[in-house]
Enzyme design. Structure first.
Site, PDB file in Angstrom:
ATOM      1  N   HIS A   1       9.215  -3.139  -6.329  1.00  0.00           N
ATOM      2  CA  HIS A   1       8.713  -2.877  -7.697  1.00  0.00           C
ATOM      3  C   HIS A   1       9.802  -2.243  -8.559  1.00  0.00           C
ATOM      4  O   HIS A   1       9.528  -1.343  -9.355  1.00  0.00           O
ATOM      5  CB  HIS A   1       7.485  -1.960  -7.673  1.00  0.00           C
ATOM      6  CG  HIS A   1       6.336  -2.461  -6.859  1.00  0.00           C
ATOM      7  ND1 HIS A   1       5.440  -3.396  -7.314  1.00  0.00           N
ATOM      8  CD2 HIS A   1       5.944  -2.169  -5.588  1.00  0.00           C
ATOM      9  CE1 HIS A   1       4.534  -3.643  -6.369  1.00  0.00           C
ATOM     10  NE2 HIS A   1       4.824  -2.910  -5.312  1.00  0.00           N
TER      11      HIS A   1
ATOM     12  N   GLY B   1       0.868  -1.168   0.000  1.00  0.00           N
ATOM     13  CA  GLY B   1       0.000   0.000   0.000  1.00  0.00           C
ATOM     14  C   GLY B   1       0.902   1.213   0.000  1.00  0.00           C
ATOM     15  O   GLY B   1       1.898   1.244  -0.719  1.00  0.00           O
TER      16      GLY B   1
END
Lengths: 242, 242
Positions: free
Chosen positions: A159, A90
C-alpha cells in the site's frame, strides 16, 4: 522453482476482491484445482470462517477450490500437502505471531522455495520479505520475532503511498518512515503501490501491474522501477552507478 | 503527585517546536530551571546531539536549561536526579527498545509516578500508555517488549487522524486499526489529535488543547470527549450508560 505473487493489495479501488489479479492467478495456478488459504491476518478482526468464505468466492470464479488452514487437523501437514497457498491481508503482526505460535514459518518457507505456488496480498506479502519491519500495520499483538520468510532479499512496504504535498498533518510520510528504517537496517525496501505485484519465477524477480514501484536502499536516493523490469538487475544497476 | 503532560505532537502546523505548549510548560515546570531530555526516539534518524540542540533551543525560550541523557555518565542516575524530564517524538519502537536496552523503564516509571514533572510528545507520550500497541510508527527495530510505563490506564494513539471520506486508498483507516486492536486487547485507547494533550495532576486525568479526543473501548461505539473534561469520568459515564 519458486512461483510466487506478492501483491500490494487484495483489492484495487472500484473492483472486487482479487479481481485485478485473476489473469495472473490463472497463469500462476495453472493446473491447480485447490488452494490452501491462511486467514490468520484477520482484516478488521474478521473470523477465520468469514475470511475464508470471502477468499473461497473469489477463487471459485477462476475454478479453483479453496479451504482454510483452520479447517485442517494439522496445519503443518496442510501446508506440506498444499497444491497452492494464499495468505491474505489484514494485520501483519497478528499474522506473524500466529504463524510463529503454530511453528509454521520453516515449513512455509520450505514448500514455497521448492515450488508450491504462492499468493500473498498485503500482510501476506510483507511476511515474505526479510523482516516485517516496514509494515504500515499497528502492532496490536507482540510477535516472538519480526523475521519473515525471506523469499526475496528485500523488505516490502505494501500500500505504498506518495507524500501528500498539501498535507498539514505532522505525522511522518511513508518515505520518511522507510528512511528511518535505513538508519537501523541495510535491507532494500520495495514501496509497492496498490495495483502492483512482485512476481518470483525461479530466480527472476519482476515487478508487475500498472504502476511503477519506489525502491529505497541505504545511502542512495530512492528511485522508481517500471512494471516488467527485473528488480534485482535494476537495483544492481543503480547501486553500481551510484 | 504526578505532574505529566502527554502531547499528541511536538509541533502544530505553522508554529515552532513545542511553541503551542509554552503556557502549559511554564505552569507544569514552575520553579524548575533544568530539564533532562531523552532523545532516543530519533525522528528522521536525527542524532542525539542534533535532537538535543533542537530541544535545548525550545526550552531556552521559557528560561529552562536542558541537557541530553546521552551526555550523562549514568543514565539511570540522571533520571533519578532529574528536576524534570522530556521525551520527544520520533520512532516509538526505537525509543522503547533503547529504554529497555538501558534498563530505564522501571526508574522512569518510579520518578514520574512520585512527582518528577514529565513532558512527552508523540512517541514520548505513546510510551506512557499501557502498551505501545497503538502507535502509528513503523516497526524498524524489535523491542524486547511492547509494555509501556503505564502512567495512565489507557493506550495513546498520537497524531490521531479522522478517516478521509474521499480516499480511494485501500489501506486501513486509523479507526479500523484501533478497532482491530480491540479484537485482541481490552485497554481503552485515546485518539489524541494534533494540538491536544493529556494532563495528569495527581489522580486527575484531563484532556487539554483545542480539539476533542476520540475514545475507543471494546464493545461500545467510539465517542468524543471535549477539552477540559476528566477522561476517567467521561469514560466511566459512557460505560455505565452503555
Amino acid at each position: 522453482m519458486k512461483n510466487v505473487i506478492l501483491a500490494s493489495t487484495s483489492t484495487v479501488h472500484g473492483s472486487g476482491f482479487l479481481e485485478y489479479l485473476y489473469d495472473e492467478l490463472i497463469a500462476s495456478f495453472d493446473g491447480i484445482d485447490h488452494v490452501l488459504f491462511i486467514p490468520y491476518a484477520r482484516p478488521s478482526g474478521l473470523s477465520y470462517e468469514d475470511y475464508t468464505s470471502k477468499a473461497k468466492l473469489a477463487f471459485k470464479k477462476i475454478n479453483i477450490n479453496l479451504t482454510g488452514i483452520h479447517e485442517q487437523q494439522n496445519p503443518e501437514n496442510a501446508i506440506k500437502s498444499a497444491k497452492g497457498i494464499f495468505i491474505g491481508g489484514g494485520n501483519t503482526f497478528v499474522l506473524t505471531k500466529t504463524l510463529y505460535d503454530n511453528n509454521l514459518i520453516p515449513v512455509l518457507k520450505e514448500v514455497v522455495e521448492t515450488g508450491t505456488p504462492y499468493l500473498g496480498t498485503s500482510a501476506g506479502s510483507n511476511i515474505c520479505g526479510q523482516t516485517i519491519g516496514t509494515t504500515n500495520d499497528m502492532p496490536i499483538v507482540y510477535p516472538p520475532s519480526f523475521i519473515g520468510l525471506g523469499l526475496i532479499p528485500y523488505n516490502i512496504n505494501s500500500h505504498y503511498l506518495d507524500p501528500d504535498p498539501g498535507s498539514t498533518h505532522m505525522g511522518e510520510t511513508r518515505e520518511t518512515r522507510i528512511n528511518e528504517f535505513h538508519v537501523f537496517n541495510e535491507i532494500p525496501v520495495i514501496g509497492l503501490r496498490e495495483g502492483s505485484w512482485i512476481k518470483l519465477k525461479g530466480s527472476e524477480i519482476k515487478l508487475q501491474g500498472n504502476k511503477t514501484a519506489r525502491v529505497f536502499a541505504p545511502g542512495i536516493p530512492a528511485f522508481e522501477i517500471s512494471s516488467g523490469s527485473q528488480i534485482e538487475k535494476s537495483i544492481n544497476n543503480i547501486l553500481k552507478a551510484g
